[in-house]
Design an enzyme around this catalytic site. Structure first.
Site, PDB file in Angstrom:
ATOM      1  N   ARG B 297       5.153   0.702   6.865  1.00  0.00           N
ATOM      2  CA  ARG B 297       5.418   0.374   5.458  1.00  0.00           C
ATOM      3  C   ARG B 297       6.605  -0.575   5.324  1.00  0.00           C
ATOM      4  O   ARG B 297       6.572  -1.520   4.536  1.00  0.00           O
ATOM      5  CB  ARG B 297       5.666   1.658   4.665  1.00  0.00           C
ATOM      6  N   TYR B 438      -2.711  -2.073   1.570  1.00  0.00           N
ATOM      7  CA  TYR B 438      -2.783  -1.318   2.835  1.00  0.00           C
ATOM      8  C   TYR B 438      -1.469  -0.625   3.190  1.00  0.00           C
ATOM      9  O   TYR B 438      -0.450  -0.896   2.609  1.00  0.00           O
ATOM     10  CB  TYR B 438      -3.364  -2.143   3.980  1.00  0.00           C
ATOM     11  N   GLU B 439      -1.552   0.309   4.090  1.00  0.00           N
ATOM     12  CA  GLU B 439      -0.413   1.199   4.401  1.00  0.00           C
ATOM     13  C   GLU B 439       0.092   1.935   3.157  1.00  0.00           C
ATOM     14  O   GLU B 439       1.281   2.233   3.039  1.00  0.00           O
ATOM     15  CB  GLU B 439       0.740   0.436   5.061  1.00  0.00           C
ATOM     16  N   GLY B 440      -0.827   2.258   2.266  1.00  0.00           N
ATOM     17  CA  GLY B 440      -0.464   2.957   1.033  1.00  0.00           C
ATOM     18  C   GLY B 440      -0.286   1.970  -0.103  1.00  0.00           C
ATOM     19  O   GLY B 440       0.611   1.136  -0.065  1.00  0.00           O
TER      20      GLY B 440
END
Lengths: 596, 596
Positions: B297, B438-440
């Site tokens: 992140r 992406y990645e949350g």
């Protein structure tokens, strides 16, 4: 990827915000009351939902293609355009004497929105024809009108606008295409035009190019530009098609979006000169082009609303279908459709409020346009004209910028699926980006708003609008209740922010132009936000009144909370914009050129 | 389409905001002082400018392709990855004992930014390897470390993260992939994973998949998820490659952007089960995955900064080259490069201020990360850990959302040319959109910020940051001068807005979660804005101090006016966000579900 026309919202606006009854009292629009609006919109919805909407995705996958000077449009487009023409949709707002239906813009604008929601790439073709028709109606000779108008209005032929050249984009003073007068009164036109939407295609028999060029010996700059009709095929005296003219498509662009819409590079005069016909008088081309541009700018704003609506509908559908995670409030003890998550709601409400706010603004502007052309009282015409002209850059600038944000939120609602092209949400984002660029970038709209629309009359029109907003605030306070009072409060803050910005613009546009133009786009965004928010406030009042009468409670309650959302989450940006404009000008231009 | 690493800005941040001298006093980082930073960054710039940047556009035109289970990357990528590995860039921040260079994140983050500016699609491969390395370092057995780490750190092999399944995106509780324990302590892994970045490619000999799956009989939900290593090729005891494992790429996605980066659908166990090795203990997979996720992140936030920088550089170049229209102040009596137009300046300054502000925030966070791992005092470690963890969702959420806005402005600066793919500006916009997903997604980051980072400690970390902001305001007031005072004023307003939002979040996260989470993303944007603006305020102070010492006046003056711009035009959004969060929650969730 279906589309359902938001008929209820459109008809609500037409009735309660644009006052269709008043429009129907204007000479020439006697038959254009609410019932007509409803009938026309329902018919338009059928056509756009059924015929054009299913082709939108196909246009993205299988764009227009170019080979040997010819453009082949997406399979299905040619046939759809025939249906469009046969349905009379091209002529909706055009004069009956040329085969049109002569409907007010108040009704026509809603139909144009549907067409663009259904298929923006397709809708660009009639949009450009509308501009050409408008220019010929205003400035064309009777002969030109006789040859071209009926066929353009019927959709048998299509039109284009040829402004841009490689060195002349926003800066039309740099147009170099030239026109040489001939003994027969015609002209030979030479030059290269780029970014010509539907400059070449296979959907109609003939293409009527409206072309900016300089007559040999004309003054430099914008005062030496003339406007010409250059048809793809010359027209015989009996109206049949004659020789191929010397205008040729040499390529089409590979674009981020609106891929089905061919964007042509056109070469004029490589084989001795394209035959052109002067529109109006020499050297007044820019003035005539602005007629087309203003119509087109309004229409591009409507494209933004249309795209936002389609993106919203798609996101709602996904949010109702996609199951992921438990709601934070524990209301469902298992993974639930994501529409139950507050941030998804926030995104959907943002999309919805923007779309409804801008639609309301555009509808009210359309009614002002109708009054400005048809009202019997010159003073009323003048006031409506000023109001409409103030709103055009807001509709173009604000609605298109918002459409980009809305389309981006649409992708976001889809999460990772949104990034996959086959999902379809990304197309709207790619398509949206052109809207803030063509027909004058947002900065060009902002220049127009600052210079012609605000500073020129000393802020008079702007302040008159603020007064109307203040009146709406008073009505909202009189209405009472949480929602109305909250909207009134945000409107007041936004109006005061706007008035500060107007004062700043009026005071400084001559003495410190850098400072004023540094804030021109924020000023446009503030003004657009205020006007759309004001219309949402008016919509809230109308909805309360309908509720009291027992009309369509679900719709009216939704309108009220959407207005409230608009105020809380969008109007609330206004004071920050005011600070940027009024207090932030210096830092925009302070960095040394070499430091970039 | 060239790229020049912003070395001056990076080194300024490393020295003055992140205090590299303090980092170099941490045990293990004794050699990592300013001179090392400078040397490493200069070397990184050479590699990224020279090798990776020229391949970025090619990757978009000629993406990774899939055939018969194999992925062929863009021509040039394989060779470039060899050079990347040979240059030791994969191991920059990894332990010396596994062949890495053991540099602090304070230095490493700048290198990662350059790599992503140069070629984001390429940089994703090492980014995912970093995550795999991090997970193995933290939770892997000595045996797993011995087999995999050195080859991952050297770049001989690459790593992936396998979380997502068709029904399990943000909601990992729904992961269905399963793992069956075998007699030999290994597992057989079965399932389908989607959206796997570099899940299959031809740039390295082996791919080390880190895979979330449920051991048969494990609890439901996130507490029953374990983490496995599943290599593409099994590894013999001598370290050589053995049999092909039962994990196969069945397709790659057709995406809006980052087209060179293959996004794979991976099928595990279709031929009897993929051999997997448990990482750490059963059912603790999510915990380990979060180690990778948190590293990733942060890195995705840096991708946002990197993309914004590249888009900015491209837009500046165009704005200096493109001649169009006269400046409004009459300073040039002919059409001029568009950088002379105030609105173009506003766009470029917005792009610049966002990039610099977020870079400053990320650099300071990196130093806190280093202190949180290496400081000798446990309390100092704890404080730095809390600070770093608070900043991760801001860096991920705010920097990626801003990168989308910056990339869109980049297209806008280019006008019509920006919409043409060959211009290259549109690629950045398309690429940027994935970063907020992406990645949350941004909403997931906002949930983390609200829940784990703000409410859990009763707002303590948030308020401690606000106190540091207040101290910076006092320093700015003590500094004096127009710019410092204006920045102090905007910081104060933003800090007060932030504190109101913190109070709202802390008070309501349990009692009225819908209201709090309705404002979670605006809260994240407000917090990110404040922290980046605070760092720009600190940067202004450092620049004034350098100016007083006669250091690089041009750079320092540019920093000061950029900080001022940040305050006037970006921090000024904070009070509006506060109002949305604190006063606007009800309207987010008020619309009836059926009304959508």
């Amino acid at each position: 990827m279906s589309y359902t026309a938001p008929l209820k919202d459109m008809l609500f606006n037409i009735r309660h915000l644009a006052d269709i009854d008043a429009v129907a009292r204007l000479p020439g629009f006697e038959d254009a009351g609410f019932d007509t609006a409803q009938a026309v919109l329902e018919e338009a919805a059928k056509f756009n939902e059924g015929v054009l909407a299913p082709l939108n995705w196909e246009g993205d996958r299988n764009p227009s293609s170019f080979k040997d000077g010819e453009v082949t449009t997406t399979p299905g487009f040619k046939q759809a355009f025939r249906q469009f023409a046969e349905g009379g949709w091209q002529g909706l707002q055009h004069p009956v004497e040329f085969g049109g239906q002569g409907l007010p813009k108040t009704i026509g604008a809603a139909c144009i929105e549907m067409c663009n929601s259904a298929n923006m790439s397709f809708a660009l073709c009639p949009l450009l024809s509308d501009g050409a028709i408008e220019a010929l109606l205003t400035a064309g000779s009777d002969e030109l009108k006789a040859v071209y108008l009926e066929k353009l209005v019927s959709g048998q032929w299509t039109g284009t606008m040829n402004l841009t050249e490689p060195q002349a984009g926003s800066d039309l003073a740099m147009v170099r295409s030239r026109a040489e007068p001939q003994a027969d009164g015609r002209y030979k036109v030479f030059g290269t035009k780029i970014f010509i939407t539907y400059g070449e295609h296979d959907m109609a028999e003939n293409i009527v190019h409206l072309v900016l060029a300089r007559v040999v010996g004309a003054p430099e700059g914008v005062k030496g530009i003339s406007l010409f009709v250059v048809p793809k095929f010359l027209v015989n005296s009996d109206g049949s098609l004659g020789a191929r003219n010397d205008v040729h498509c040499v390529s089409i662009e590979h674009k981020l979006g609106i891929k089905a819409s061919p964007t042509a590079v056109l070469q004029y005069g490589d084989q001795g000169g394209a035959t052109g016909f002067l529109v109006g008088q020499e050297n007044r081309g820019l003035e005539y082009m602005f007629i087309m541009m203003n119509a087109a700018r309004y229409a591009v704003g409507v494209q933004g609303i249309a795209l936002a609506e389609r993106a919203y509908q798609k996101a709602v559908q996904f949010a109702k279908d996609r199951v992921q995670s438990r709601p934070v409030d524990g209301s469902i003890a298992a993974s639930a459709p994501i529409i139950h998550h507050p941030d998804v709601r926030r995104m959907l409400m943002t999309m919805r409020a923007y779309s409804e706010g801008c639609r309301a603004m555009a509808t009210v502007a359309a009614a002002a346009y109708d009054a400005s052309h048809h009202h019997t009282d010159a003073e009323v015409r003048r006031q409506n004209q000023a109001f409409y002209e103030f709103l055009v850059p807001l509709i173009k600038g604000y609605s298109t910028e918002m459409s980009l944000e809305v389309a981006s939120l649409g992708v976001q609602v889809h999460g990772g699926m949104g990034f996959i092209e086959e999902t379809g949400a990304a197309q709207y984002l790619r398509d949206a980006k052109i809207l803030a660029i063509y027909e004058g970038t947002t900065a060009i709209q902002a220049n127009d708003l600052v210079g012609r629309k605000t500073a020129r009359d000393g802020g008079q029109t702007a302040r008159a609008i603020a007064q109307q907003v203040a009146a709406a605030e008073a009505d909202l306070r009189a209405q009472g209740g949480d929602h109305a009072l909250a909207v009134a409060q945000r409107l007041q803050a936004a109006r005061e922010a706007f008035l500060d910005a107007v004062d700043f613009v009026v005071a400084g546009s001559r003495t410190c132009p850098n400072a004023v133009y540094a804030g021109s786009v924020p000023y446009l965004m503030l003004a657009g936000n205020l006007v759309a928010g004001w219309q949402m406030g008016r919509a809230l009042l109308a909805a309360e009144s309908c509720l009291a009468k027992g009309e369509d409670a679900a719709f009216m309650q939704a309108k009220i909370v959407t207005a409230r959302f608009y105020a809380d989450h969008l109007l609330s940006k206004a004071p920050g914009l005011r600070n940027s404009i009024v207090e932030g000008a210096d830092s925009v231009t302070a960095l040394a050129l070499e430091a970039f």
